[in-house]
Design a protein around this motif. Structure first.
Motif, PDB file in Angstrom:
ATOM      1  N   ALA A 382       0.848  -1.142  -0.057  1.00 37.65           N
ATOM      2  CA  ALA A 382      -0.067  -0.018   0.062  1.00 37.65           C
ATOM      3  C   ALA A 382       0.632   1.360   0.157  1.00 37.65           C
ATOM      4  CB  ALA A 382      -0.977  -0.038   1.247  1.00 37.65           C
ATOM      5  N   ARG A 383       1.948   1.189   0.754  1.00 39.11           N
ATOM      6  CA  ARG A 383       2.941   2.371   0.654  1.00 39.11           C
ATOM      7  C   ARG A 383       3.489   2.831  -0.690  1.00 39.11           C
ATOM      8  NH1 ARG A 383       6.656   0.635   5.686  1.00 39.11           N
ATOM      9  NH2 ARG A 383       4.972   1.418   7.554  1.00 39.11           N
ATOM     10  N   ALA A 384       3.511   1.760  -1.595  1.00 40.00           N
ATOM     11  CA  ALA A 384       3.671   2.145  -3.246  1.00 40.00           C
ATOM     12  C   ALA A 384       2.843   2.948  -3.775  1.00 40.00           C
ATOM     13  CB  ALA A 384       4.048   0.811  -3.984  1.00 40.00           C
ATOM     14  N   PHE A 385       1.526   2.921  -3.208  1.00 38.55           N
ATOM     15  CA  PHE A 385       0.366   3.771  -3.907  1.00 38.55           C
ATOM     16  C   PHE A 385       0.128   5.040  -2.688  1.00 38.55           C
ATOM     17  CE2 PHE A 385      -0.363  -0.591  -5.210  1.00 38.55           C
ATOM     18  CZ  PHE A 385      -0.836  -0.595  -6.475  1.00 38.55           C
ATOM     19  N   GLY A 386       1.145   5.216  -1.986  1.00 34.77           N
ATOM     20  CA  GLY A 386       1.086   6.418  -1.245  1.00 34.77           C
ATOM     21  C   GLY A 386       0.382   6.214   0.330  1.00 34.77           C
ATOM     22  N   ILE A 387      -0.143   5.284   0.478  1.00 35.59           N
ATOM     23  CA  ILE A 387      -1.094   4.971   1.620  1.00 35.59           C
ATOM     24  C   ILE A 387      -0.230   4.694   2.624  1.00 35.59           C
ATOM     25  CG2 ILE A 387      -2.867   3.831   2.538  1.00 35.59           C
ATOM     26  CD1 ILE A 387      -3.747   2.752  -0.109  1.00 35.59           C
ATOM     27  N   SER A 430      -6.523   7.879  -6.652  1.00 38.58           N
ATOM     28  CA  SER A 430      -5.154   7.673  -6.522  1.00 38.58           C
ATOM     29  C   SER A 430      -4.435   6.375  -6.986  1.00 38.58           C
ATOM     30  CB  SER A 430      -4.428   8.507  -5.337  1.00 38.58           C
ATOM     31  OG  SER A 430      -3.133   8.445  -5.402  1.00 38.58           O
ATOM     32  N   ILE A 431      -5.266   5.526  -6.257  1.00 40.92           N
ATOM     33  CA  ILE A 431      -4.857   4.017  -6.522  1.00 40.92           C
ATOM     34  C   ILE A 431      -4.878   3.793  -8.093  1.00 40.92           C
ATOM     35  CG2 ILE A 431      -5.295   1.792  -6.305  1.00 40.92           C
ATOM     36  CD1 ILE A 431      -5.870   2.096  -3.454  1.00 40.92           C
ATOM     37  N   VAL A 450       1.382  24.061  -1.312  1.00 44.22           N
ATOM     38  CA  VAL A 450       1.893  22.899  -1.070  1.00 44.22           C
ATOM     39  C   VAL A 450       3.526  23.255  -0.642  1.00 44.22           C
ATOM     40  CG1 VAL A 450       2.386  20.260  -1.642  1.00 44.22           C
ATOM     41  CG2 VAL A 450       0.264  21.255  -1.941  1.00 44.22           C
ATOM     42  N   LYS A 451       3.981  22.795   0.399  1.00 40.54           N
ATOM     43  CA  LYS A 451       5.454  23.005   0.788  1.00 40.54           C
ATOM     44  C   LYS A 451       6.276  21.872   0.420  1.00 40.54           C
ATOM     45  CE  LYS A 451       4.312  26.013   4.585  1.00 40.54           C
ATOM     46  NZ  LYS A 451       4.255  26.192   6.300  1.00 40.54           N
ATOM     47  N   LYS A 452       5.642  20.488   0.671  1.00 47.11           N
ATOM     48  CA  LYS A 452       6.455  19.506   0.192  1.00 47.11           C
ATOM     49  C   LYS A 452       5.439  18.146  -0.289  1.00 47.11           C
ATOM     50  CE  LYS A 452      10.403  16.379   1.160  1.00 47.11           C
ATOM     51  NZ  LYS A 452      11.321  16.158   2.454  1.00 47.11           N
ATOM     52  N   LYS A 453       5.633  17.754  -1.514  1.00 49.14           N
ATOM     53  CA  LYS A 453       4.736  16.540  -1.681  1.00 49.14           C
ATOM     54  C   LYS A 453       5.241  15.404  -1.042  1.00 49.14           C
ATOM     55  CE  LYS A 453       3.624  16.182  -6.001  1.00 49.14           C
ATOM     56  NZ  LYS A 453       3.467  15.702  -7.364  1.00 49.14           N
ATOM     57  N   PHE A 454       4.389  14.282  -0.508  1.00 48.83           N
ATOM     58  CA  PHE A 454       4.724  13.200  -0.158  1.00 48.83           C
ATOM     59  C   PHE A 454       5.277  12.117  -1.143  1.00 48.83           C
ATOM     60  CE2 PHE A 454       3.641   8.591   0.998  1.00 48.83           C
ATOM     61  CZ  PHE A 454       4.539   8.583   1.908  1.00 48.83           C
ATOM     62  N   THR A 455       6.346  11.645  -1.072  1.00 48.00           N
ATOM     63  CA  THR A 455       6.866  10.775  -1.980  1.00 48.00           C
ATOM     64  C   THR A 455       6.774   9.203  -1.574  1.00 48.00           C
ATOM     65  OG1 THR A 455       8.529  12.444  -2.673  1.00 48.00           O
ATOM     66  CG2 THR A 455       8.890  10.122  -3.465  1.00 48.00           C
TER      67      THR A 455
END
Length: 550
Positions: A382-387, A430-431, A450-455
């Motif tokens: 799930a982390r690869a999908f940003g979750i 998003s998935i 947005v200051k910093k996008k999550f990667t």
């Protein structure tokens, strides 16, 4: 000039000088009666005797206006015929406007044939944020049981007021707007939010989050308005609307896509949400909530049901499962006495493949495949999908939760998007966008904020991505997303029917997620307590895509 002429002239001058001195004393005495209160004029000059009834009526009005000018609503109300009503409205006006200074200048009284005495007067207030505001009004003084009282009415306080209304300040004109990607006013109430009509501050949505920016740091000029006392809603402007001093907030919403999504849920009886994303950069192109209020599209928390099988499948494919592998799909699967079943208790024939069980959304296959997954595999995939990360989208969002499983039953339920798995429609869109793009791009609504996008800490394997794309296309052409089969744009999709609550049989949310193979669009549809993903969410998704194709 003769001596007699000189003497007569001197006498007239002396009398006028004495009259003027006396008038000055009267003015001074009346000014002492209350701050900012100006004296009545004497009609007809010194040569005309005042009407005794006008003089008697003048006394309570003098006291009323003086107390009002001194901002003492309760005292002023005591000189009226309905003290409670007068105190209530005067308190409301003074509380809303908070004048730093009030001056009331009365005019000459006139007695009517019915015995009433009418007095004109003008009010000048210095109001923080609005400057100097003035108006003219008229009071009637009545004699009841031998006592003179000011007749209290709403129009007496201000001629534009009616019962149930008050005076207030509004910052609307001085406030910048929330815009769509084209720079036009954003037409999405659940995103934009509301502004308090009295305080002028943002009360919800983007209006609240970016209140300081939109209002110019809270220093935007205000206008005087008539407002409804119950709701606070501004009804009529009494002064010119000040120019905007704030800066606009620009979003990524595409008005064409937003309208197509909104039209798709028109007439739907269930609470619904539609989210659309550009897979290339994560820009949120549409976020629709029906009805308004809760922004369920971005903030809602729901079990995703079988739409989560995209993540489970990514974990299985990474572990060596192939789309062509044989896959059994019985009616039931049992885990430590807990029974899992397919929707409608369907089963697939012998010889079915993994492609078939994915396309038909076979729960029992995935439950039985749990032995190939560790307790952390679903969480890590799930982390690869940003979750599991904290997204900086530019507004409040719920970014999903897929915890490590704690038991065999917990793992079994998690494989089909139940148990403790929670997502929002934004997460599910998003998935789908990640499958289309091959990599996670954090969604964005207000890029400038947005200051910093999550990667994502991990990435999908390219081969896994290609297989997911093929499986989602098969779900449309030969599976549970057949409602999209004849639509242009080569849609790819996954359906979901998510159980929730304790009812028997369980209530279900209806999901469908997907993306267009021929364009940069990923999306998610949710119907709360809406039935089946394929049968109920599917037609809504089809209407959305059909609207875009027109």
């Amino acid at each position: 000039m003769t001596r007699a002429d000189s003497r007569n002239s001197h006498t007239r001058y002396g009398r006028w000088r004495g009259d003027r001195r006396l008038l000055g004393i009267l003015v001074a005495l009346l000014l002492l009666a209350g701050g900012g209160y100006a004296a009545f004029g004497l009609r007809g000059g010194a040569s005309k005797e005042p009407d005794p009834q006008v003089t008697a009526a003048q006394k309570p009005l003098t006291a009323f206006l003086a107390a009002w000018a001194a901002h003492d609503a309760r005292k002023a109300a005591g000189y009226t015929d309905t003290p409670d009503n007068a105190a209530s409205l005067l308190t409301s006006v003074l509380t809303n406007l908070k004048p730093s200074e009030t001056t009331i200048a009365p005019g000459d009284g006139r007695r009517k044939d019915d015995g009433e005495v009418h007095f004109p007067f003008s009010v000048a207030m210095t109001v923080p944020g609005a400057g100097d505001v003035t108006w003219s009004s008229r009071a009637r003084v009545l004699r009841t049981s031998g006592v003179w009282k000011v007749e209290f009415t709403s129009p007496m306080i201000h001629p534009e007021l009616r019962p149930g209304q008050t005076l207030a300040l509004k910052s609307g004109g001085g406030r910048a707007m929330v815009l769509d990607k084209n720079g036009d006013p954003l037409r999405a109430d659940s995103l934009v939010g509301t502004v308090d009509p009295v305080s002028g501050k943002g009360a919800s949505g983007l209006e609240a989050r970016y209140d300081e920016m939109l209002s110019g740091g809270g220093k935007a000029a205000k206008s005087l308005v008539v407002a409804d006392r119950q709701s606070g809603r501004a009804l009529k402007s009494l002064t010119a609307t000040p120019p905007a001093e704030g800066r606009p907030v620009r979003t990524t919403i595409d008005p064409r896509i937003q309208k197509a999504a909104a039209d798709a849920v028109t007439g739907v009886d269930d609470n619904a949400a539609v989210v659309a994303i550009d897979p290339r950069d994560g820009h949120i192109l549409a976020a629709v909530n029906r009805p308004g209020g809760l922004n369920r599209a971005l903030e809602g928390r729901y079990p995703p049901g079988s739409t989560f099988k995209v993540v489970t499948t990514a974990a299985l494919l990474k572990g060596g499962t192939r789309p062509s592998d044989a896959a059994a799909c019985p009616k039931f699967a049992r885990v430590n006495g807990q029974r899992f079943e397919n929707q409608g208790q369907f089963e697939l024939p012998a010889g079915s493949t993994f492609t078939d069980v994915f396309a038909q959304s076979c729960n029992t296959y995935f439950v039985n495949a749990r032995s190939r997954l560790s307790g952390t595999d679903l969480r890590d995939t799930a982390r690869a999908f940003g979750i599991g990360g904290s997204w900086d989208v530019g507004t409040t969002t719920y970014d999903g939760s897929v915890p490590a499983t704690t038991s065999d039953n917990d793992k079994a339920a998690a494989t089909i998007g139940q148990a403790r798995v929670q997502t929002s429609p934004l997460v599910m869109a998003s998935i789908a966008a990640t499958v289309k793009n091959g990599a996670f791009e954090q969604p964005l609504l207000v890029p400038d904020a947005v200051k910093k996008k999550f990667t994502a800490p991990t990435a999908l394997d390219a081969a896994v991505t290609r297989q997911l794309q093929e499986l989602m296309r098969a779900t449309v052409t030969s599976g549970s997303a057949h409602a999209l089969k004849d639509l242009p744009g080569r849609p790819h999709a996954k359906t979901g029917t998510a159980e929730f609550g304790t009812a028997t049989p369980p209530s279900t949310h209806a999901w469908m997620i997907g993306y267009q193979g021929d364009s940069d669009l990923a999306w998610a549809v949710l119907l709360e307590d809406g039935g089946s993903g394929g049968a109920d969410a599917g037609p809504v998704a089809a209407r959305f895509l059909r609207n875009l194709a027109r």
